[in-house]
Enzyme design. Structure first.
Site, PDB file in Angstrom:
ATOM      1  N   GLN A  12      29.322  -1.927 -19.329  1.00 12.92           N
ATOM      2  CA  GLN A  12      30.645  -1.306 -19.377  1.00 12.92           C
ATOM      3  C   GLN A  12      31.561  -2.005 -20.396  1.00 12.92           C
ATOM      4  OE1 GLN A  12      31.237   1.439 -17.713  1.00 12.92           O
ATOM      5  NE2 GLN A  12      33.337   1.671 -18.445  1.00 12.92           N
TER       6      GLN A  12
ATOM      7  N   GLU B 110       9.231  -8.017  -3.975  1.00 20.02           N
ATOM      8  CA  GLU B 110       9.094  -9.209  -3.124  1.00 20.02           C
ATOM      9  C   GLU B 110      10.103  -9.156  -1.979  1.00 20.02           C
ATOM     10  OE1 GLU B 110       8.098 -12.836  -5.044  1.00 20.02           O
ATOM     11  OE2 GLU B 110       7.298 -11.810  -6.808  1.00 20.02           O
ATOM     12  N   GLY B 111      10.235  -7.962  -1.422  1.00 18.99           N
ATOM     13  CA  GLY B 111      11.166  -7.722  -0.320  1.00 18.99           C
ATOM     14  C   GLY B 111      12.485  -7.185  -0.848  1.00 18.99           C
TER      15      GLY B 111
ATOM     16  N   ASN C 221       1.185   3.466   2.114  1.00 20.95           N
ATOM     17  CA  ASN C 221       1.824   3.685   3.404  1.00 20.95           C
ATOM     18  C   ASN C 221       2.206   2.392   4.113  1.00 20.95           C
ATOM     19  OD1 ASN C 221       1.532   6.527   3.218  1.00 20.95           O
ATOM     20  ND2 ASN C 221      -0.635   6.276   3.745  1.00 20.95           N
TER      21      ASN C 221
ATOM     22  N   ARG D 260      34.231  -8.504 -31.268  1.00 19.01           N
ATOM     23  CA  ARG D 260      34.704  -7.128 -31.393  1.00 19.01           C
ATOM     24  C   ARG D 260      36.230  -7.109 -31.440  1.00 19.01           C
ATOM     25  NH1 ARG D 260      33.471  -1.730 -32.486  1.00 19.01           N
ATOM     26  NH2 ARG D 260      34.440  -0.349 -30.966  1.00 19.01           N
TER      27      ARG D 260
ATOM     28  N   ARG E 129      10.161 -15.462  -3.766  1.00 25.86           N
ATOM     29  CA  ARG E 129      11.549 -14.983  -3.776  1.00 25.86           C
ATOM     30  C   ARG E 129      12.459 -15.913  -4.570  1.00 25.86           C
ATOM     31  NH1 ARG E 129      10.806 -12.934   2.406  1.00 25.86           N
ATOM     32  NH2 ARG E 129       9.870 -10.952   1.747  1.00 25.86           N
TER      33      ARG E 129
ATOM     34  N   GLU F 148       0.850  -1.191   0.000  1.00 22.66           N
ATOM     35  CA  GLU F 148       0.000   0.000   0.000  1.00 22.66           C
ATOM     36  C   GLU F 148       0.886   1.241   0.000  1.00 22.66           C
ATOM     37  OE1 GLU F 148      -2.810  -0.039   3.164  1.00 22.66           O
ATOM     38  OE2 GLU F 148      -3.696  -1.959   2.516  1.00 22.66           O
TER      39      GLU F 148
ATOM     40  N   ASP G 134       8.016 -16.268   0.367  1.00 23.82           N
ATOM     41  CA  ASP G 134       9.186 -17.156   0.403  1.00 23.82           C
ATOM     42  C   ASP G 134       9.357 -17.881  -0.929  1.00 23.82           C
ATOM     43  OD1 ASP G 134       9.980 -16.524   2.940  1.00 23.82           O
ATOM     44  OD2 ASP G 134       8.984 -18.237   3.905  1.00 23.82           O
TER      45      ASP G 134
END
Lengths: 378, 268, 359
Positions: free
Chosen positions: A336, A363-364, A129, A268, A243, A127, A240
């Site tokens: 890079q 998810e955390g 908040n 290259r 994740r 949410e 869980d």
């Protein structure tokens, strides 16, 4: 201990890799550029049974093992992180908890359609908040006769725009804090339920991320998942598993970027030979490769625990923490290595770098993972 | 009685990844995955389309090859075929197309003796490793059924007795009609092969392996010993190092020299 | 092998409405050369199947292109080519007259028919040959000049037909012989062998063969033919591609490339630079972010060859590059490099192309 894939797992990898190369990769840049949800890909994934890969056969799933499922997410993640998360959120965050915590009636009603990809799922916990501090939930659900009445706002909801089935968390008893949270199934057509505009993001641009608004949204009381007050437990256990899915996605992103950069460095030519002649570059590639494989080891460990029904939340957090950071590092370095081309939208690594960032967040966050991990030893 | 379809499939090295050992002139197969031959995937798809539309269709996929050729049977069943048969025997090594068609015929007839008559046989037009396009017609002859090659569209009548096929030939299409049973060779234009379905991947699969003894064949009648055609050498062409710079003082001269070189090498 | 005597070299004379197929004319040209190398007294023959009128015309054509004798199976049931009818017809001729060698064009018809005949008669058959030798010395000379093969390791004779064919899409060549069965049979890729100049005054013997074909023999009914519309070919499937790059200078350069493409049966494509410059549509882009192509011939005009572009063309069979700068990367992978102005070279290619193509 054996890391060898079995016949089915190898076949899943081969199949999803081909699918990803032929169907997902060609549109990955376009859907990213246009922030367009790839409905066509979801339909194709549904047709091949991917949206219900680990779901038991009696509910219309493929009855596949967990490793096969996470390998599929990894393969999708190699070419398009968005597609990987659509699938992972649908299966891990919605199908799994409805199956695991839902009533038989709820299973029969929702799982077959979800396993076939006919209905898409979204998980609604966050949410404005209340992020990690879920006790701050402001969305309320009040029982009124045979119905719950939901009021509140959810934000940053993955798959929210096109989803049909929403697993929504709301307070049924504010005084009990986390133990006052309950889980509900909300359907797209429910009255008083409004899906907001797509929120624009830095990465996984094609995944739909929206606000959900509940204004006296009335749903039958049999949409309650589990019992009143079990919402927090359901959310945590669901995350869980989710994740590991995000870790598999991040692993795919890292591998995808690594492959792109390697191909580039091999072809290259500068200063009279391919860039792979330069040890400064190949040594760093060696470190990145090692990080990738270390991540895979953690992910496999977490999957093994989950598959055997052992506690795995610590390893779920560790594999997500480590793989997300690996994905960020690998993609940044690959941009890079490829320098101007890496920065250019003609090559996919800049997208992969933007996409990698979210794996450290959703998810955390990485910080939340550290909370989970440290709580196990303090 | 079920409408029995046989699909002939071959595992070939992924042609995009095949490299030639410049010293020995042999194919470097190490690390090159085997895949279902492209035209055979179209053959299988057409059989699956019939099964999608009609009840009581039973698809058996037959392949001849080393033990790992079982992978193409796995793939075919994962896409929806009912059964797979691997014909595997060391004595079959170096079989030419004549022997291959004889072995396939024997296997198909053995299957039919146990399970019922064959209504249709599908094969790919050609395999990407040999490029012969011979096994399909030769198998049709050995089974004594009509053949329709180069199929680019396929339709079967409601009673499943008549097949209408469009054949893609050079610069035109030919429409033909034939009764079942018959053998049809598929090309790329015929259809778009589907992806495997995860549901089938995790289901039990019926895969049988037969050797030449199971088929009642003599070792002398197959493999190198039984084949009328013998490969005496296999080699890559010389490849110039880097490009050849085309000489010439003017654009006209360069163009003439280029065209002469292309003609000489039979590129044009 | 039986004690029958097998002699002569036959060419299956494919005809469409009485017109001899170019592939068959080419085989007669090659047969003229090969027949001299065969052991004993041999004749170059053709075998024709069709209705009365078509087979007569095609037989005349075959003679004009070098056949000394033509076996003709004329039957109304052979008006349309069908596998069943033609297999029975040609098998009848072969079993009656016992040729030593039978060659077919590797056209759709030849590749439909020859394997069926081979299976019926129990013969070896080599598909889609690009080279045929009888004399060991010819084969050795070829191997040394054009291949990586060390022919000294081989036990070669001057009798068997050495049939060389590409496999793995041309990455590998293989040479086959059929020592156990006669006739020796092969299909031969069209466009590879040279036909002789047509000589309408040439004469030859016609031998009528009765194959006893009945309507019941023919199990596949030909319903009709539709000529394909000559619409655009998809880039990924194109046999010949003419691509332009920054070196074109402006959009009008693509008009010149289109003329070349039209002349040689190719399609036009582009590298990235012309798209950025707005000269041409993005859908025609070749490269990592565009289409990956695998044509037989790729002609790069004014393309320097970024990695991005090269990744899209590396599977081309033959790459021809035209660029004013001799140090551009595309020359490292091109088979034919022209350092020069494409606006001078390309018009010459258009003008003279027809003089060089193998008829």
């Amino acid at each position: 201990m054996n890391f060898e894939l079995n016949k089915q797992q190898e076949f899943v990898v081969k199949t999803i890799r081909k699918f990803a190369e032929n169907e997902v990769k060609p549109i990955a840049a376009e859907i990213d550029e246009n922030h367009r949800f790839p409905h066509e890909t979801v339909e194709k994934m549904g047709k091949m049974g991917l949206m219900g890969l680990p779901v038991p056969r009696e509910y219309g799933g493929a009855g596949g093992d967990l490793l096969s499922y996470y390998l599929a997410i990894e393969e999708l993640g190699k070419v398009c992180a968005t597609t990987a998360v659509i699938c992972s959120a649908h299966i891990s965050l919605v199908t799994w908890p409805i199956f695991h915590f839902g009533t038989e009636q709820q299973r029969r009603k929702y799982i077959p359609d979800m396993a076939a990809g006919r209905k898409l799922g979204a998980f609604a916990l966050t949410e404005p908040n209340a992020g990690t501090d879920s006790a701050k939930q402001e969305t309320k659900a009040v029982l009124d006769g045979d119905e719950y009445v939901l009021n509140g706002i959810k934000t940053l909801i993955t798959n929210g725009g096109p989803a049909d089935v929403f697993l929504v968390f709301a307070m049924t008893d504010k005084s009990k804090k986390n133990k006052g949270i309950s889980a509900f199934i909300v359907e797209r057509e429910d009255e008083g339920f409004f899906i907001g505009e797509n929120q624009r993001k830095m990465g996984i641009c094609a995944s739909s991320t929206v606000n959900l608004t509940f204004k006296n949204c009335r749903i039958p009381k049999d949409r309650l998942v589990g019992k009143e007050g079990q919402g927090f437990k359901i959310a945590m256990q669901t995350l869980d598993g989710g994740r590991i899915g995000i870790a598999a996605q991040a692993l795919g992103i890292a591998e995808g970027a690594f492959e792109e950069a390697l191909t580039y460095l091999k072809t290259r030519k500068q200063f009279g030979g391919p860039l792979t002649r330069m040890q400064a570059l190949t040594f760093e590639m060696a470190e990145l490769k090692t990080e990738i494989e270390a991540s895979r080891g953690l992910i496999y460990h977490a999957i093994d625990l989950k598959q055997r029904g052992l506690p795995y939340s610590e390893f779920a957090s560790m594999c997500k923490l480590h793989t997300a950071e690996t994905a960020m590092r690998v993609t940044t370095r690959c941009v890079q290595f490829m320098a101007g081309y890496g920065f250019s939208k003609d090559y996919p690594v800049e997208r992969m770098m933007r996409d990698a960032k979210v794996t450290e967040i959703y998810e955390g966050t990485s910080e939340v993972q550290k909370l989970v991990i440290s709580s196990k030893f303090i | 009685m079920a409408f029995n379809i046989i699909v002939c499939a071959k595992q070939v090295p992924d042609s995009d990844l095949v490299r030639i050992d410049p010293k020995t002139g042999s194919i470097i197969r190490k690390g090159v995955p085997g895949v279902l031959n492209a035209d055979d995937a179209n053959a299988l798809e057409e059989a699956l389309k019939i099964k999608d539309k009609h009840d009581d269709v039973y698809i058996t996929v037959v392949t001849m090859g080393p033990p790992q050729a079982e992978e193409v049977l796995f793939e075919a069943i994962a896409k929806g075929a009912d059964e797979g048969i691997l014909i595997n025997d060391i004595a079959l090594a170096s079989s030419d197309t004549f022997v291959t068609s004889t072995v396939l015929k024997t296997a198909i007839e053995k299957w039919a003796a146990d399970n019922g008559e064959i209504s249709l046989v599908f094969a790919g037009r050609e395999a990407t490793d040999g490029d012969t396009a011979q096994v399909g017609p030769q198998l049709a002859e050995r089974l004594d059924i009509p053949q329709v090659t180069y199929a680019s569209s396929f339709e079967i009548s409601e009673d499943m007795k008549t097949v209408t096929i469009s054949r893609k030939l050079e610069g035109y299409h030919e429409e033909v009609e034939v009764n079942t049973p018959c053998l049809v060779t598929a090309i790329k234009d015929l259809n778009q092969p589907r992806y495997p379905h995860m549901h089938n991947v995790f289901a039990p699969m019926k895969i049988t392996s037969w050797n030449i003894e199971d088929l009642g064949l003599d070792a002398d009648s197959v493999g190198l010993a039984g084949s009328p055609s013998v490969v005496i050498s296999s080699f890559p062409l010389k490849k110039g190092k880097g490009g050849m710079f085309v000489e010439g003082e003017s654009g006209a001269e360069q163009a003439a020299n280029l065209l002469a070189a292309l003609k000489d090498k039979r590129i044009i | 092998m039986t004690d029958k005597t097998y002699r002569d070299l036959w060419v299956f004379a494919e005809q469409n409405d009485g017109v001899l197929a170019p592939a068959s004319a080419q085989l007669l040209g090659e047969g003229t050369r090969l027949v001299k190398d065969m052991d004993g007294d041999n004749t170059l023959c053709a075998v024709v199947a069709g209705n009365e009128e078509d087979s007569r015309q095609a037989a005349a054509d075959a003679i004009a292109y070098g056949a000394k004798k033509v076996y003709v199976i004329a039957d109304e049931n052979l008006t349309n080519y069908t596998t069943d009818g033609y297999t029975k017809a040609v098998c009848a001729a072969i079993t009656e007259y016992n040729p030593d060698i039978v060659l077919y064009g590797a056209t759709p018809q030849g590749r439909d028919l020859a394997p069926r005949i081979a299976a019926r008669l129990g013969l070896g058959l080599t598909a889609d040959c690009t080279r045929l030798d009888i004399k060991a010395d010819d084969y050795i000379a070829y191997a040394q000049a054009e291949t990586m093969l060390d022919p000294s390791t081989l036990d070669l004779d001057d009798v068997l037909l050495k049939q060389t064919k590409p496999s793995f899409g041309g990455k590998l060549m293989a040479t086959m012989v059929c020592p156990k069965t006669k006739p020796q049979m092969a299909t031969v890729r069209p466009g590879v062998m040279d036909s002789l100049q047509k000589d309408p005054a040439a004469t030859g013997e016609i031998v009528a063969v009765n194959a006893g074909i009945t309507a019941e023999d023919i199990r596949v009914t030909v319903k009709g033919k539709t000529v394909d519309a000559a619409d655009g070919v998809a880039l990924a499937d194109a046999e010949i591609i003419v691509a332009g790059g920054r070196g074109l200078g402006d959009a009008s350069g693509f008009e010149l490339l289109q003329k070349l493409a039209d002349k040689i049966g190719g399609v036009v494509a582009t590298s990235g630079a012309p798209i950025d410059a707005g000269w041409i549509d993005e859908s025609l882009m070749i490269g990592q972010t565009g289409t990956i192509v695998r044509p037989r011939i790729y002609i790069a005009c004014g393309i320097s060859g970024s990695i991005q572009h090269l990744a899209g063309i590396e599977n081309s069979e033959t790459i021809i590059a035209i660029n004013t700068d001799k140090d551009v990367p595309i020359f490292e992978i091109a088979d034919y490099c022209i350092v020069g102005d494409l606006y001078e070279v390309v018009p010459e290619l258009i003008e003279h192309w027809d003089e060089y193509i193998t008829k």
